[in-house]
Motif scaffolding. Structure first.
Motif, PDB file in Angstrom:
ATOM      1  N   GLY A 156       0.787  -1.227   0.000  1.00  0.00           N
ATOM      2  CA  GLY A 156       0.000   0.000   0.000  1.00  0.00           C
ATOM      3  C   GLY A 156       0.815   1.270   0.000  1.00  0.00           C
ATOM      4  O   GLY A 156       0.278   2.350  -0.277  1.00  0.00           O
ATOM      5  N   ASP A 157       2.103   1.173   0.300  1.00  0.00           N
ATOM      6  CA  ASP A 157       2.952   2.359   0.263  1.00  0.00           C
ATOM      7  C   ASP A 157       3.045   2.912  -1.157  1.00  0.00           C
ATOM      8  O   ASP A 157       3.141   2.147  -2.128  1.00  0.00           O
ATOM      9  CB  ASP A 157       4.368   2.034   0.755  1.00  0.00           C
ATOM     10  CG  ASP A 157       4.447   1.869   2.261  1.00  0.00           C
ATOM     11  OD1 ASP A 157       3.533   2.327   2.962  1.00  0.00           O
ATOM     12  OD2 ASP A 157       5.447   1.285   2.733  1.00  0.00           O
ATOM     13  N   HIS A 158       3.051   4.228  -1.272  1.00  0.00           N
ATOM     14  CA  HIS A 158       3.300   4.875  -2.554  1.00  0.00           C
ATOM     15  C   HIS A 158       4.807   5.144  -2.672  1.00  0.00           C
ATOM     16  O   HIS A 158       5.426   5.624  -1.715  1.00  0.00           O
ATOM     17  CB  HIS A 158       2.529   6.195  -2.655  1.00  0.00           C
ATOM     18  CG  HIS A 158       1.061   6.007  -2.832  1.00  0.00           C
ATOM     19  ND1 HIS A 158       0.227   7.029  -3.253  1.00  0.00           N
ATOM     20  CD2 HIS A 158       0.276   4.919  -2.671  1.00  0.00           C
ATOM     21  CE1 HIS A 158      -1.012   6.575  -3.331  1.00  0.00           C
ATOM     22  NE2 HIS A 158      -1.016   5.305  -2.978  1.00  0.00           N
ATOM     23  N   VAL A 159       5.358   4.848  -3.844  1.00  0.00           N
ATOM     24  CA  VAL A 159       6.803   4.980  -4.018  1.00  0.00           C
ATOM     25  C   VAL A 159       7.143   5.589  -5.371  1.00  0.00           C
ATOM     26  O   VAL A 159       6.414   5.436  -6.345  1.00  0.00           O
ATOM     27  CB  VAL A 159       7.535   3.621  -3.889  1.00  0.00           C
ATOM     28  CG1 VAL A 159       7.425   3.082  -2.468  1.00  0.00           C
ATOM     29  CG2 VAL A 159       7.011   2.605  -4.900  1.00  0.00           C
ATOM     30  N   VAL A 160       8.267   6.296  -5.397  1.00  0.00           N
ATOM     31  CA  VAL A 160       8.927   6.721  -6.629  1.00  0.00           C
ATOM     32  C   VAL A 160      10.161   5.848  -6.791  1.00  0.00           C
ATOM     33  O   VAL A 160      10.875   5.577  -5.823  1.00  0.00           O
ATOM     34  CB  VAL A 160       9.318   8.208  -6.560  1.00  0.00           C
ATOM     35  CG1 VAL A 160      10.306   8.574  -7.663  1.00  0.00           C
ATOM     36  CG2 VAL A 160       8.070   9.091  -6.664  1.00  0.00           C
ATOM     37  N   MET A 161      10.415   5.408  -8.009  1.00  0.00           N
ATOM     38  CA  MET A 161      11.547   4.532  -8.300  1.00  0.00           C
ATOM     39  C   MET A 161      12.672   5.370  -8.906  1.00  0.00           C
ATOM     40  O   MET A 161      12.450   6.124  -9.850  1.00  0.00           O
ATOM     41  CB  MET A 161      11.117   3.415  -9.247  1.00  0.00           C
ATOM     42  CG  MET A 161       9.848   2.711  -8.804  1.00  0.00           C
ATOM     43  SD  MET A 161       9.243   1.464  -9.953  1.00  0.00           S
ATOM     44  CE  MET A 161      10.257   0.061  -9.477  1.00  0.00           C
ATOM     45  N   SER A 162      13.881   5.250  -8.359  1.00  0.00           N
ATOM     46  CA  SER A 162      15.005   6.030  -8.860  1.00  0.00           C
ATOM     47  C   SER A 162      16.100   5.096  -9.367  1.00  0.00           C
ATOM     48  O   SER A 162      15.894   3.893  -9.510  1.00  0.00           O
ATOM     49  CB  SER A 162      15.521   6.970  -7.774  1.00  0.00           C
ATOM     50  OG  SER A 162      16.340   7.985  -8.335  1.00  0.00           O
ATOM     51  N   PHE A 163      17.276   5.652  -9.636  1.00  0.00           N
ATOM     52  CA  PHE A 163      18.358   4.899 -10.268  1.00  0.00           C
ATOM     53  C   PHE A 163      18.916   3.826  -9.338  1.00  0.00           C
ATOM     54  O   PHE A 163      18.738   3.855  -8.115  1.00  0.00           O
ATOM     55  CB  PHE A 163      19.468   5.847 -10.718  1.00  0.00           C
ATOM     56  CG  PHE A 163      20.108   6.637  -9.598  1.00  0.00           C
ATOM     57  CD1 PHE A 163      21.207   6.148  -8.920  1.00  0.00           C
ATOM     58  CD2 PHE A 163      19.613   7.881  -9.236  1.00  0.00           C
ATOM     59  CE1 PHE A 163      21.810   6.871  -7.899  1.00  0.00           C
ATOM     60  CE2 PHE A 163      20.201   8.624  -8.208  1.00  0.00           C
ATOM     61  CZ  PHE A 163      21.299   8.108  -7.533  1.00  0.00           C
ATOM     62  N   ALA A 164      19.638   2.875  -9.924  1.00  0.00           N
ATOM     63  CA  ALA A 164      20.230   1.775  -9.171  1.00  0.00           C
ATOM     64  C   ALA A 164      21.675   2.093  -8.777  1.00  0.00           C
ATOM     65  O   ALA A 164      22.394   2.771  -9.513  1.00  0.00           O
ATOM     66  CB  ALA A 164      20.192   0.495 -10.004  1.00  0.00           C
ATOM     67  N   PHE A 201      17.903   0.574 -15.038  1.00  0.00           N
ATOM     68  CA  PHE A 201      17.928   1.459 -13.876  1.00  0.00           C
ATOM     69  C   PHE A 201      17.343   0.751 -12.645  1.00  0.00           C
ATOM     70  O   PHE A 201      16.746   1.371 -11.783  1.00  0.00           O
ATOM     71  CB  PHE A 201      17.176   2.760 -14.152  1.00  0.00           C
ATOM     72  CG  PHE A 201      18.002   3.784 -14.886  1.00  0.00           C
ATOM     73  CD1 PHE A 201      18.471   4.911 -14.242  1.00  0.00           C
ATOM     74  CD2 PHE A 201      18.319   3.622 -16.223  1.00  0.00           C
ATOM     75  CE1 PHE A 201      19.241   5.857 -14.912  1.00  0.00           C
ATOM     76  CE2 PHE A 201      19.090   4.553 -16.914  1.00  0.00           C
ATOM     77  CZ  PHE A 201      19.561   5.668 -16.254  1.00  0.00           C
ATOM     78  N   GLY A 202      17.503  -0.567 -12.613  1.00  0.00           N
ATOM     79  CA  GLY A 202      17.017  -1.338 -11.477  1.00  0.00           C
ATOM     80  C   GLY A 202      15.515  -1.462 -11.397  1.00  0.00           C
ATOM     81  O   GLY A 202      14.988  -1.867 -10.367  1.00  0.00           O
ATOM     82  N   GLN A 203      14.781  -1.142 -12.498  1.00  0.00           N
ATOM     83  CA  GLN A 203      13.315  -1.144 -12.402  1.00  0.00           C
ATOM     84  C   GLN A 203      12.575  -1.603 -13.647  1.00  0.00           C
ATOM     85  O   GLN A 203      11.575  -2.311 -13.541  1.00  0.00           O
ATOM     86  CB  GLN A 203      12.805   0.241 -11.989  1.00  0.00           C
ATOM     87  CG  GLN A 203      13.235   1.376 -12.907  1.00  0.00           C
ATOM     88  CD  GLN A 203      12.744   2.737 -12.459  1.00  0.00           C
ATOM     89  OE1 GLN A 203      11.603   3.133 -12.710  1.00  0.00           O
ATOM     90  NE2 GLN A 203      13.615   3.465 -11.770  1.00  0.00           N
ATOM     91  N   HIS A 220      16.406   1.332  -3.921  1.00  0.00           N
ATOM     92  CA  HIS A 220      16.189   2.186  -5.083  1.00  0.00           C
ATOM     93  C   HIS A 220      14.825   2.877  -5.055  1.00  0.00           C
ATOM     94  O   HIS A 220      14.491   3.604  -5.991  1.00  0.00           O
ATOM     95  CB  HIS A 220      16.317   1.361  -6.366  1.00  0.00           C
ATOM     96  CG  HIS A 220      17.603   0.606  -6.467  1.00  0.00           C
ATOM     97  ND1 HIS A 220      17.708  -0.603  -7.132  1.00  0.00           N
ATOM     98  CD2 HIS A 220      18.826   0.867  -5.964  1.00  0.00           C
ATOM     99  CE1 HIS A 220      18.949  -1.045  -7.032  1.00  0.00           C
ATOM    100  NE2 HIS A 220      19.642  -0.169  -6.332  1.00  0.00           N
ATOM    101  N   LEU A 221      14.050   2.642  -4.006  1.00  0.00           N
ATOM    102  CA  LEU A 221      12.713   3.210  -3.905  1.00  0.00           C
ATOM    103  C   LEU A 221      12.669   4.335  -2.883  1.00  0.00           C
ATOM    104  O   LEU A 221      13.400   4.323  -1.899  1.00  0.00           O
ATOM    105  CB  LEU A 221      11.706   2.125  -3.498  1.00  0.00           C
ATOM    106  CG  LEU A 221      11.642   0.873  -4.371  1.00  0.00           C
ATOM    107  CD1 LEU A 221      10.593  -0.084  -3.822  1.00  0.00           C
ATOM    108  CD2 LEU A 221      11.352   1.229  -5.819  1.00  0.00           C
ATOM    109  N   VAL A 222      11.790   5.283  -3.139  1.00  0.00           N
ATOM    110  CA  VAL A 222      11.587   6.415  -2.233  1.00  0.00           C
ATOM    111  C   VAL A 222      10.110   6.451  -1.858  1.00  0.00           C
ATOM    112  O   VAL A 222       9.245   6.572  -2.730  1.00  0.00           O
ATOM    113  CB  VAL A 222      11.979   7.748  -2.897  1.00  0.00           C
ATOM    114  CG1 VAL A 222      11.770   8.907  -1.934  1.00  0.00           C
ATOM    115  CG2 VAL A 222      13.418   7.700  -3.403  1.00  0.00           C
ATOM    116  N   LYS A 223       9.818   6.351  -0.566  1.00  0.00           N
ATOM    117  CA  LYS A 223       8.432   6.425  -0.116  1.00  0.00           C
ATOM    118  C   LYS A 223       7.953   7.872  -0.216  1.00  0.00           C
ATOM    119  O   LYS A 223       8.664   8.795   0.183  1.00  0.00           O
ATOM    120  CB  LYS A 223       8.312   5.928   1.319  1.00  0.00           C
ATOM    121  CG  LYS A 223       6.871   5.742   1.800  1.00  0.00           C
ATOM    122  CD  LYS A 223       6.812   5.289   3.251  1.00  0.00           C
ATOM    123  CE  LYS A 223       7.461   3.945   3.448  1.00  0.00           C
ATOM    124  NZ  LYS A 223       7.226   3.433   4.842  1.00  0.00           N
TER     125      LYS A 223
END
Length: 367
Positions: free
Chosen positions: A79-87, A134-136, A149-152
């Motif tokens: 349920g957490d919302h996340v933005v995916m960034s670089f690896a 990019f790990g995603q 690699h994730l940001v909540k």
């Protein structure tokens, strides 16, 4: 599990929407349902062979979504919302000292098309589909990524708008916030008004730079740059940017200059437009192996020239900071966005290439 993804199969060929298999996540990976993903020039550069990566592959590296499942020892839960960034590896000296964008394994982590152990998490009819971009590999409705690699992000913010913070917007704004750090009243010039350049411009406004000079060849982008904080705009098809920038800065050149396209000739213009002992941030990605040649005289002017990767940012620190500014109306990055459905990916890429869209964002279906 079966997922829907935009697959890249050959150099300069369009993306095709296909059903592929996504391997069950591993113990250190998070399964994310992608809500939306930004389209970046780096995706197109890989498609066109300017940055080497094996095909067929699933690209996409500005994903935003909802956690479906996560390792029990991670900070994420369903349920957490996340933005995916670089690896990044998380183990080298650069990573351990808070500089993950300088990770010694940055290129293999982001561009080799598979996990570090050589495995791929995507396949189709038993055939390998390269991923882990990019790990995603977020040009799909589901993706797996390592937790670091994730940001909540807060659940009350519009998740479909947030993906580009993970790369393009972070890159432009971070170059100003994390490296340049200009003093109030510093003169600032940016060449190229895509998402990276516009984000740098908005950051320069927050630092109180004056004048803020924006250079591009698209009249609509120059108009938007004025709305976002540029005090002067230059259409490079009409006027010489170097001459004009120098005339706007008492003949000295700009204190801070950002190059946001990646063309060697443009890099030289940026260097020429900079004041002695000024800063030049190179944010664009030239073709792999392409050389940039400087006039040796410019090297005697004490310039500080740096290729700033991913805004020199620690995503888990910097992205929340940008969101605080966004909430206050001080960093309106959503003005750069144009939305498309995943099936319209080739239209979105074309719109970005022609300048019709600054930052296309692909929305997934509700499936």
């Amino acid at each position: 599990m079966k997922i829907s993804a935009a697959v890249w199969r050959a150099l300069k060929e369009p993306f095709s929407i296909e059903e592929v298999d996504l391997e069950k996540q591993r113990e250190n990976e998070v399964l994310v349902k992608i809500v939306a993903v930004g389209v970046c020039h780096t995706d197109v550069a890989v498609r066109d062979g300017e940055i080497p990566m094996p095909a067929p592959a699933i690209l996409g590296h500005e994903g935003a979504g909802i956690v479906i499942s996560a390792p029990t020892d991670s900070e994420f839960e369903a349920g957490d919302h996340v933005v995916m960034s670089f690896a990044y590896c998380g183990r080298c000296n650069a990573c351990l000292s808070g500089r993950p964008s300088s990770c010694v394994l940055f290129f293999p982590q982001n561009f080799q098309g598979h996990r570090q152990d050589g495995s791929c998490c995507h396949s189709q009819n038993g055939n390998r589909i390269h991923g882990n971009f990019f790990g995603q590999s977020s040009f799909a409705n589901y993706a797996v990524a390592e937790a670091r690699h994730l940001v909540k992000v807060p659940n009350d913010l519009p998740l479909e708008k947030l993906g580009p913070l993970g790369c393009g917007i972070q890159t432009g704004a971070g170059a100003v916030f994390n490296w340049m750090k200009p003093e109030m009243g510093s003169s600032f010039a940016v060449f190229g008004l895509g998402a990276v350049g516009m984000s740098a411009l908005m950051a320069a406004k927050l630092f109180g730079c004056d004048p803020i000079i924006a250079v591009d060849v698209q009249p609509e982008r120059l108009k938007l740059a004025r709305e976002l904080g540029a005090t002067h705009t230059i259409n490079a098809k009409v006027d010489d940017p170097v001459t004009t920038i120098r005339s706007l800065t008492l003949g000295f050149g700009a204190d801070r200059v950002v190059e946001a396209i990646g063309q060697p000739q443009l890099v030289n213009q940026c260097v020429e437009a900079a004041r002695s002992r000024g800063q030049v941030a190179l944010l664009g990605a030239p073709r792999s192996g392409e050389n940039i040649v400087f006039n040796s005289t410019n090297l005697l002017r004490g310039l500080n020239i740096k290729a700033v990767v991913e805004g020199d940012a620690v995503p888990r620190v910097f992205i929340p900071e940008l969101l605080l500014l966004y909430r206050k109306g001080l960093f309106p990055f959503d003005k750069l966005l144009t939305f498309y459905d995943l099936v319209e990916i080739n239209e979105a890429v074309s719109a970005m290439s022609t300048g019709k869209a600054i930052k296309p964002v692909l929305r997934m279906s509700t499936q």
